[in-house]
Design a protein around this motif. Structure first.
Motif, short mmCIF file in Angstrom:
data_model
loop_
_atom_site.label_atom_id
_atom_site.label_comp_id
_atom_site.label_asym_id
_atom_site.label_seq_id
_atom_site.Cartn_x
_atom_site.Cartn_y
_atom_site.Cartn_z
N GLU A 146 0.85 -1.20 0.00
CA GLU A 146 0.00 0.00 0.00
C GLU A 146 0.88 1.24 0.00
O GLU A 146 1.89 1.31 0.70
N LEU A 147 0.48 2.22 -0.83
CA LEU A 147 1.19 3.49 -0.88
C LEU A 147 0.84 4.33 0.34
O LEU A 147 -0.33 4.49 0.68
N CYS A 148 1.86 4.86 1.00
CA CYS A 148 1.69 5.62 2.24
C CYS A 148 2.49 6.91 2.15
O CYS A 148 3.14 7.20 1.15
N TYR A 149 2.46 7.68 3.24
CA TYR A 149 3.36 8.80 3.42
C TYR A 149 4.38 8.45 4.49
O TYR A 149 4.07 7.71 5.44
N ALA A 150 5.57 8.99 4.37
CA ALA A 150 6.60 8.84 5.40
C ALA A 150 6.55 10.07 6.30
O ALA A 150 6.66 11.20 5.82
N SER A 151 6.37 9.87 7.60
CA SER A 151 6.30 10.99 8.53
C SER A 151 7.63 11.72 8.58
O SER A 151 8.70 11.10 8.53
N ARG A 152 7.58 13.03 8.71
CA ARG A 152 8.81 13.83 8.80
C ARG A 152 9.26 13.99 10.24
O ARG A 152 10.34 14.50 10.48
N THR A 153 8.45 13.61 11.22
CA THR A 153 8.84 13.72 12.62
C THR A 153 8.94 12.33 13.22
O THR A 153 8.23 11.41 12.83
N HIS A 154 9.81 12.18 14.20
CA HIS A 154 10.02 10.89 14.84
C HIS A 154 8.99 10.64 15.94
O HIS A 154 8.50 11.58 16.56
N ALA A 155 8.69 9.37 16.15
CA ALA A 155 7.90 9.00 17.32
C ALA A 155 8.73 9.29 18.57
O ALA A 155 9.90 8.93 18.64
N ARG A 156 8.12 9.94 19.54
CA ARG A 156 8.85 10.37 20.74
C ARG A 156 8.16 9.83 22.00
O ARG A 156 6.97 9.56 22.01
N ARG A 157 8.93 9.74 23.06
CA ARG A 157 8.39 9.26 24.32
C ARG A 157 7.74 10.38 25.13
O ARG A 157 6.98 10.12 26.07
N ARG A 158 8.05 11.64 24.80
CA ARG A 158 7.47 12.78 25.50
C ARG A 158 6.95 13.79 24.49
O ARG A 158 7.47 13.89 23.37
N TYR A 159 5.96 14.57 24.89
CA TYR A 159 5.40 15.60 24.03
C TYR A 159 6.13 16.92 24.28
O TYR A 159 6.11 17.44 25.40
N THR A 160 6.78 17.43 23.24
CA THR A 160 7.51 18.69 23.34
C THR A 160 6.96 19.65 22.29
O THR A 160 7.23 19.49 21.09
N THR A 161 6.20 20.66 22.72
CA THR A 161 5.52 21.57 21.81
C THR A 161 6.49 22.23 20.85
O THR A 161 6.21 22.38 19.65
N GLU A 162 7.65 22.65 21.33
CA GLU A 162 8.57 23.44 20.53
C GLU A 162 9.13 22.67 19.34
O GLU A 162 9.60 23.28 18.37
N GLU A 163 9.08 21.35 19.37
CA GLU A 163 9.68 20.57 18.30
C GLU A 163 8.70 20.28 17.16
O GLU A 163 9.10 19.71 16.15
N TRP A 164 7.44 20.66 17.34
CA TRP A 164 6.44 20.40 16.31
C TRP A 164 5.82 21.69 15.83
O TRP A 164 5.70 22.68 16.56
N SER A 165 5.37 21.69 14.58
CA SER A 165 4.70 22.85 14.01
C SER A 165 3.33 23.05 14.65
O SER A 165 2.73 22.12 15.21
N GLU A 166 2.82 24.28 14.54
CA GLU A 166 1.48 24.60 15.03
C GLU A 166 0.42 23.71 14.38
O GLU A 166 -0.63 23.44 14.96
N PHE A 167 0.69 23.23 13.15
CA PHE A 167 -0.31 22.45 12.42
C PHE A 167 0.04 20.96 12.36
O PHE A 167 -0.48 20.23 11.53
#
Length: 266
Positions: A146-167
């Motif tokens: 199946e054709l998919c998308y590759a995520s540009r961000t890594h799976a993380r153990r903690r949520y860090t707002t500054e490392e992700w875009s507003e969207f």
């Protein structure tokens, strides 16, 4: 000054236009001649729009898409939705889950932006566009998958707002190793049809998912969906329904790269 949410209702009088920016995507909506005209502009042309104000003439050669509307139609709104394909997610480095262990991961998935507008006084979806263009990925063996998308961000153990875009959509997955052996977590095939979108403060969240993973190539991985986001975002309000509804349980065949064949990214 507090700016209004990008998901609020908007109105355009005939002859007016608006601009909305979403990471790498700029959407121009022009109401004219009983039409909605929409241009999706990437970063390469964004400089042409700098300094434009209401009433200014728009640049020539924009990639307009057009929808016929009624003479009284004025309302429109943007809303975030998940990408139109499954997403392949990776941790920053492979993680080995111990037998009978479980772990929660935070995934940051860039939202697509859906535009709805009044058409003959009925609100309808016009189209949607990615806020960030993701690379293509293939889940499965070369002859079947199946054709998919590759995520540009890594799976993380903690949520860090500054490392992700507003969207980016903060999506949580609890992975439980149901086998008696160590399970390498290198890549995750993640379907989003049963995930809704929620707003917590100004951030986007999805309802929580739990995956029971095994090693057998012919075994199914059970997925349980919660009605709300995980942890501190549990009181978030829903703003976009899941494409196929929030179900209590679903199944994935071969969620992990160790279970099914190969993953190939472009």
């Amino acid at each position: 000054m507090e700016f209004p949410s990008p998901w609020n209702e908007r109105r355009l009088e005939d002859g007016d236009w608006l601009r909305a920016d979403f990471v790498d995507l700029t959407l121009l909506v022009f109401s004219t001649l009983e039409e909605w005209r929409v241009a999706a502009v990437g970063p390469e042309r964004r400089s042409e729009l700098e300094g434009l104000e209401k009433g200014d003439r728009l640049p020539e050669g924009l990639p307009w898409e057009r929808w016929d509307r009624g003479p009284e139609d004025r309302g429109l709104n943007f809303r975030p939705v998940f990408p139109d394909r499954p997403v392949i997610v990776r941790p920053r480095a492979p993680l080995h889950l111990s037998p009978r262990a479980k772990a929660v991961f935070y995934l940051g998935i860039p939202a697509w932006i859906e535009l709805s507008a009044d058409l003959e006084r009925t609100r309808r979806v016009l189209s949607s566009w990615p806020s960030v263009r993701l690379s293509n990925s293939w889940h499965g063996v070369p002859t079947q998958g199946e054709l998919c998308y590759a995520s540009r961000t890594h799976a993380r153990r903690r949520y860090t707002t500054e490392e992700w875009s507003e969207f980016d959509i903060a999506t949580t997955v609890e992975i439980s190793n149901q086998s008696e052996n160590t399970l390498p977590f290198e890549r995750l095939f993640f379907e989003t049809d049963h995930l809704a979108l929620f707003l917590h403060g100004s951030r986007l969240w999805a309802n929580h998912a739990r995956i029971r993973a095994s090693e057998g190539a012919d075994e199914l991985n059970g997925v349980a969906f919660s009605p709300k986001p995980y942890g501190p975002a549990a009181d978030a309000r829903i703003i976009s329904a899941a494409r196929r509804g929030i179900v209590r349980r679903s199944i994935l065949r071969s969620a992990f790269s160790t279970v099914l064949g190969t993953f190939q990214d472009d």
